[in-house]
Design an enzyme around this catalytic site. Structure first.
Site, short mmCIF file in Angstrom:
data_model
loop_
_atom_site.label_atom_id
_atom_site.label_comp_id
_atom_site.label_asym_id
_atom_site.label_seq_id
_atom_site.Cartn_x
_atom_site.Cartn_y
_atom_site.Cartn_z
N ASP A 67 0.83 -1.20 0.00
CA ASP A 67 0.00 0.00 0.00
C ASP A 67 0.87 1.25 0.00
O ASP A 67 2.00 1.24 0.49
CB ASP A 67 -0.98 0.00 1.17
CG ASP A 67 -0.30 -0.02 2.53
OD1 ASP A 67 0.71 -0.75 2.69
OD2 ASP A 67 -0.76 0.69 3.46
N GLU A 126 -0.25 -0.67 6.00
CA GLU A 126 0.88 -0.13 6.75
C GLU A 126 0.85 1.39 6.79
O GLU A 126 1.13 2.01 7.81
CB GLU A 126 2.21 -0.60 6.14
CG GLU A 126 3.41 -0.42 7.06
CD GLU A 126 4.08 0.96 6.96
OE1 GLU A 126 4.93 1.28 7.81
OE2 GLU A 126 3.75 1.72 6.02
#
Length: 365
Positions: A67, A126
């Site tokens: 991500d 994250e």
């Protein structure tokens, strides 16, 4: 496809946190000889890839996230259409941290490993809340008795040169909210008011920038940093009813949440106040004599010809979750000068060296 081609394809996924946009499936197909487990929690998609090499030996893992933060405006190219120019690849996630992910994926292909098992732990959670990503995978592995012995998180750690920094730990993070209560009133009659700004003013200098510990060889001092302070209604003729203050402490293992609480209580004695503290991440340290530190250091020096600084600088990362589960962990990756920035880019030379560092680490572990 080769490592650079794979990285370019990975950068095309619009995996803005917490959406992986298909990147994890793409990775699983690339490493079809690894056993794949898709682990989902609260709508967050994670991927564990694992391969047994021998009946005995150690279990080494690599960790990373696919991500990325939102790209924003002002780029020289579409941030999800990678641009290769003058030795760099421009795209969102180029440094943070799809280059790291692509490097360890390349490193585990056709590699010779003397240990028991290699695993790759990948998440799309994250850059956001980071509640249901790496932590969830490690909890799943714990339940299956599959926790690794050692781990490398491929965050961009280097500062000026490829190879100049290995993270062997991270500071924790404690967030604080302080409310000083007063009594609102007319500014012309201060004797009828309780002005929380005036009451707190002598305390402010005892709080702002205060070091709660002297620091150590591995950690800088745990400093109180004020991030917000406000009171009143934005007018000149009414005294505030209360004063609100927010602060953060990036703490070493020598300073706990209770230490922060005790200090604030001491300096605020006599005030009418409320204090709220929350530990958002915990500090950890992997000893410099540990095998993962020594082997990573050797591989970095061998490939980059740099002597890395072993440090704990910077913010938090998912490495803290590995440490919490008893896994000895370090972080190493490309330079971080463009992370989260417009025109984020990665040096192709740095990326190629990172692939070699990880492969050398695996083969000599």
């Amino acid at each position: 496809m080769n490592a650079k081609e794979f990285l370019i394809e990975l950068l095309k996924f619009k995996s803005v946190t917490p959406n992986d946009d298909g990147a994890l499936n793409f990775i699983a197909m690339e490493l079809s000889d690894f056993e794949a487990f898709f682990i989902e929690k609260e709508g967050i998609k994670n991927l564990l890839l694992t391969k047994k090499f021998n009946d005995e030996g150690e279990h080494l893992a690599f960790g990373g996230h696919v991500d990325v933060v939102p790209a924003g405006e002002g780029w020289k190219n579409d941030p999800f259409e990678p641009l290769e120019e003058e030795g760099f690849i421009y795209a969102r996630g180029a440094q943070d941290m799809k280059s790291g992910v692509a490097a360890f994926i390349d490193a585990v292909k056709d590699v010779s490993f003397k240990g028991r098992r290699l695993s790759l732990i990948l998440t799309s959670d994250e850059e956001g809340e980071a509640k249901y990503g790496t932590k969830a995978v490690l909890e799943w592995m714990k339940e299956k008795n599959m926790l690794p012995d050692y781990a490398v998180v491929a965050e961009p750690t280097c500062v000026k040169k490829m190879g100049d920094s290995i993270k062997i730990g991270r500071r924790g993070s404690i967030n604080g909210k302080l409310l000083i209560r007063g009594k609102q009133g007319h500014v012309a009659y201060p004797e009828k008011c309780i002005n929380p700004v005036h009451d707190f003013a002598p305390v402010l200098k005892l709080l702002a920038g205060f070091d709660l510990d002297p620091g150590s060889a591995e950690f800088s001092p745990s400093k109180i940093v004020i991030t917000d302070i406000r009171g009143g209604m934005g007018v000149c003729n009414v005294t505030p009813n209360d004063l609100k203050l927010m602060f953060n402490v990036r703490n070493s293992p020598d300073t706990s949440l209770e230490d922060v609480k005790s200090y604030v209580e001491k300096i605020c004695h006599g005030l009418n106040y409320e204090l709220e503290l929350k530990q958002s991440s915990e500090a950890f340290l992997t000893n410099i004599d540990n095998k993962i530190v020594q082997k990573m250091n050797e591989s970095v020096q061998k490939i980059t010809h740099e002597v890395p600084e072993l440090n704990t600088k910077g913010g938090t990362s998912d490495a803290r979750y590995f440490a919490k589960y008893g896994v000895k962990v370090v972080e190493f990756g490309v330079c971080n000068d463009r992370i989260h920035a417009i025109d984020e880019r990665v040096s192709i030379e740095e990326f190629e060296k990172l692939c070699l560092v990880f492969k050398d680490l695996i083969e000599n572990f």
